[in-house]
Design an enzyme around this catalytic site. Structure first.
Site, short mmCIF file in Angstrom:
data_model
loop_
_atom_site.label_atom_id
_atom_site.label_comp_id
_atom_site.label_asym_id
_atom_site.label_seq_id
_atom_site.Cartn_x
_atom_site.Cartn_y
_atom_site.Cartn_z
N ASP A 56 0.98 -1.10 0.20
CA ASP A 56 0.12 0.15 -0.06
C ASP A 56 0.79 1.20 0.11
O ASP A 56 2.01 1.44 0.58
CB ASP A 56 -1.00 0.01 1.20
N GLU A 72 1.10 -0.51 -5.17
CA GLU A 72 0.06 0.63 -5.38
C GLU A 72 0.97 1.96 -5.45
O GLU A 72 1.11 2.32 -4.25
CB GLU A 72 -1.01 0.64 -4.15
#
Length: 731
Positions: free
Chosen positions: A406, A459
């Site tokens: 993330d 990401e």
């Protein structure tokens, strides 16, 4: 004459400020005699028992009324195994003395931990059920180099920090102790006496299990056994494999309203979610973070228990059962992983030993303004080791197939979401976070070497180069990168009224300019259905019929586009409202009597898209090379029609894709094709079973009329707001 420590040392033990309790407590030789000292607050009497023959060897003197005992062991000169018989109040208890046991860490482990090169630090740090000198208990070890004293407190010692102060291994800054008799399931924390004289209660950074919120204690649990590497899982993760990911927040996929709107457990999810995903044909599940986290509303993206599956849904064993069930059904499991920041909760990593240990001291480097969280100090060996070990832990000990990392962009840049003057340049004056870059490369290399069947996905929302290229080529070492640009552009296009789409035609084609710069995943993730954005369906223009038709056409365009696929839960049946983590998905929409059956039609389409995607090598084998894609017509903006060819590794397995993003049917539309012969529709989003108008084509014959640079062409009907797939019929 007693070989007593001085009163100042005894006072320091009682007030919890003594830094080396093992230098006093336990057995010690003095002038050729063996002495035993014991700190047992509030005890009335203490005797020493020989563990081998059960004989009472001595009764210790109570030399401090608060509970410090000392005495000479007659006729003994060498250390021996013993127990203590202790009278507290009206009861007498036989206990093992933690201070008779040796060191927990071996010299090599201590060396590697100090270097930050221990590939599996979780094997030594944390709480490990163990047997020492034939006695069962738990070995505790925690990194807190700047603490004046660290004690284990828990439900086994009345949470009293005076009782079990730990030994400091100065060579690596780790405090350790073996506590006999402590069992799995025991709650514990570390009581840390800081250099400033404050007492902090901290959960275990390496805790393998945790108390259910609002409790914040760690829970003793065994390190899970290693999950053997799997060739089948490696094949399923390969670049030429069909990868279709269903992204899930476990707490809101389905709830039980009749039981207080409770969550499903890991085992209930294994019995319901896994069959659902398998039925729809997804190849992978991606779970929003399941690391233990204090706040439900963070969805797991502010984790504190990096090594503990959240107790919201069950035990670590239950979570492992969930993974095993997924694998037994041929489904891979990806875990959202957050090494970019952590929350400031007092029981967590913030100022862990009274200093900025895991985070930077300067808020210009160590504080995330967007999320009010702290940033890991990637320049510190032990911090990198903590995170890299954690990545390997989930893959090796739970069989996780991959980690979606993330907020990578926030890690790569020191000025991420900061104004001028709010950040500190790197040593060369630049904005790149060199330490974070090195950490990501090292983490990916470690995972790739130790478990080559697993994958990592970034990401990453910027144009940082070579994210999914090997470090040896100057890359970050990820296998895949989320294509955020494609997602933003295509959704912006789809939100336009069809009459205006011809002015935004490039939004759908621009992704092909850079499609092969990285190994991309096309994500329609949870971020696109929260924070006021509405659902994917609600963002489609037009009346209800057009909204559903738009969404169906868009999904088919996405499934045919180069890149692996990801869809957030609820999108598979076109949930109408924005996702809410506190409620179940709107499963009632699948009732044919609700909404005209259109939601069920979208669900059927997604099932068929996954089936066609897996069955057609042209749609997945060559995702990351230009040879797998060819435009037929990318410039028909006037009609808002796109046509292209997907190709596989074998010749003559092409799939032709034609998408019409206006509500106007295109009759007698001509496209060039690479091969003469008969072609047939293998998917049409306007089919009646999906809720469409059922316009389409029977088997089509090519004509020897050149078009779009091909010698052969097809003339066909392209339904309104629809995408169709064509395949050549074998002779």
């Amino acid at each position: 004459m007693y070989a007593l420590p001085d009163q100042a040392a005894i006072d320091a033990l009682f007030n919890g400020s003594h830094a080396d309790p093992f230098s006093i407590l336990g057995l010690h030789e003095h002038d050729g005699s063996l002495w035993l000292h014991a700190l047992l607050p509030d005890a009335g009497e203490v005797s020493v028992i020989d563990a081998k023959n059960e004989r009472t060897l001595a009764t210790l003197d109570r030399v401090d009324a608060r509970g410090f005992f000392s005495g000479k062991i007659p006729r003994r000169k060498n250390a021996f195994p013993y127990r203590l018989s202790v009278r507290w109040g009206d009861g007498t208890f036989d206990i093992e003395d933690p201070y008779r046991f040796g060191e927990v860490l071996g010299d090599v482990d201590a060396w590697l931990l100090a270097e930050g090169t221990h590939q599996r630090p979780f094997q030594r740090l944390g709480a490990h059920p163990a047997v020492m000198e034939g006695v069962a208990g738990v070995a505790f070890a925690v990194w807190a180099p700047n603490a004046r004293r660290v004690s284990i407190v828990g439900d086994f010692n009345l949470w009293d920090g005076r009782r079990y102060p730990m030994r400091l291994r100065r060579e690596c800054g780790v405090w350790e102790i073996f506590l006999p008799g402590v069992q799995q399931g025991a709650l514990y924390k570390y009581e840390i006496f800081t250099a400033e004289g404050h007492i902090e209660l901290k959960a275990d950074p390496y805790g393998f299990s945790a108390e259910l919120r609002p409790g914040t204690a760690s829970k003793v649990a065994a390190l899970p056994e290693v999950v053997p590497a799997s060739d089948a899982r490696r094949t399923a993760n390969a670049f030429n494999a069909p990868v279709s990911i269903y992204e899930v927040h476990l707490g809101s996929w389905r709830r039980i309203p009749e039981q207080g709107n409770r969550w499903l457990s890991y085992r209930e999810l294994a019995d319901t979610l896994i069959p659902y995903v398998k039925d729809l044909g997804f190849t992978h599940l991606e779970l929003l973070p399941v690391n233990e986290h204090p706040f439900d509303g963070s969805w797991g993206y502010q984790p504190l228990g990096m090594y503990a599956p959240t107790s919201r849904f069950g035990t670590p064993a239950d979570f492992r059962y969930f993974i095993e069930t997924a694998h037994a059904n041929g489904i891979g499991v990806l875990l959202d992983w957050v090494p970019g920041h952590f929350p400031t909760d007092s029981h967590g990593l913030a100022r862990f030993d009274g200093t900025h240990l895991f985070e930077h001291a300067d808020p210009r480097e160590g504080f995330h303004q967007d999320w009010s969280t702290l940033i890991y100090n990637y320049g510190r060996n032990e911090v990198r080791n903590y995170l890299t070990g954690n990545a390997l832990y989930w893959i090796e000990r739970y069989g996780i197939d991959g980690l979606r990392v993330d907020a990578v962009a926030s890690m790569l840049y020191r000025d991420y979401s900061r104004k001028e003057g709010e950040w500190i340049p790197n040593q060369f004056g630049g904005r790149e976070n060199l330490e974070a870059i090195q950490f990501l490369r090292s983490m990916n290399e470690t995972v790739g070497t130790a478990r080559p069947e697993a994958i990592t996905l970034a990401e990453e929302s910027t144009a940082f180069p070579a994210v999914s290229r090997p470090p040896a080529m100057g890359g970050l070492g990820f296998h895949y990168k989320w294509n955020m640009g494609w997602m933003h552009d295509t959704l912006e296009y789809m939100q336009q009224d069809p009459v205006h789409r011809k002015y935004h035609h490039h939004k759908m084609t621009f992704g092909m300019v850079y499609a092969f710069n990285e190994n991309f995943v096309l994500p329609l993730s949870h971020d696109e259905v929260v924070h006021g954005k509405g659902s994917l369906l609600a963002r489609m223009p037009g009346d209800a019929w057009q909204q559903f038709a738009n969404l169906r056409a868009y999904y088919a365009f996405m499934w045919a586009h180069p890149g692996k696929k990801l869809l957030f839960m609820g999108g598979e049946f076109a949930q109408g409202r924005e996702w809410n983590h506190e409620d179940s998905l709107d499963w009632h929409l699948l009732d044919p009597a609700v909404g005209g059956g259109w939601h069920g039609g979208v669900q059927m389409l997604v099932r068929d898209l996954n089936a066609v995607y897996k069955a057609q090598p042209a749609l997945h084998q060559i995702d990351f090379d230009p040879s797998g894609f060819q435009w037929i017509a990318h410039d028909d903006a006037e009609n808002s029609v796109f046509s292209f060819i997907r190709k596989g590794e074998q010749p003559s397995c092409e799939v032709i894709v034609i998408a019409n993003f206006t509500p106007v049917p295109r009759h007698a539309y001509t496209v060039g094709v690479p091969l003469a012969g008969r072609w047939r529709e293998i998917l049409n989003t306007d089919a009646a079973c999906y809720g469409g108008g059922n316009a389409g084509n029977d088997t089509l014959e090519t004509q020897p009329h050149g078009s779009h640079g091909f010698a052969q062409s097809l003339t066909l009907a392209v339904p309104p707001l629809a995408t169709i797939y064509l395949q050549r019929v074998a002779e």
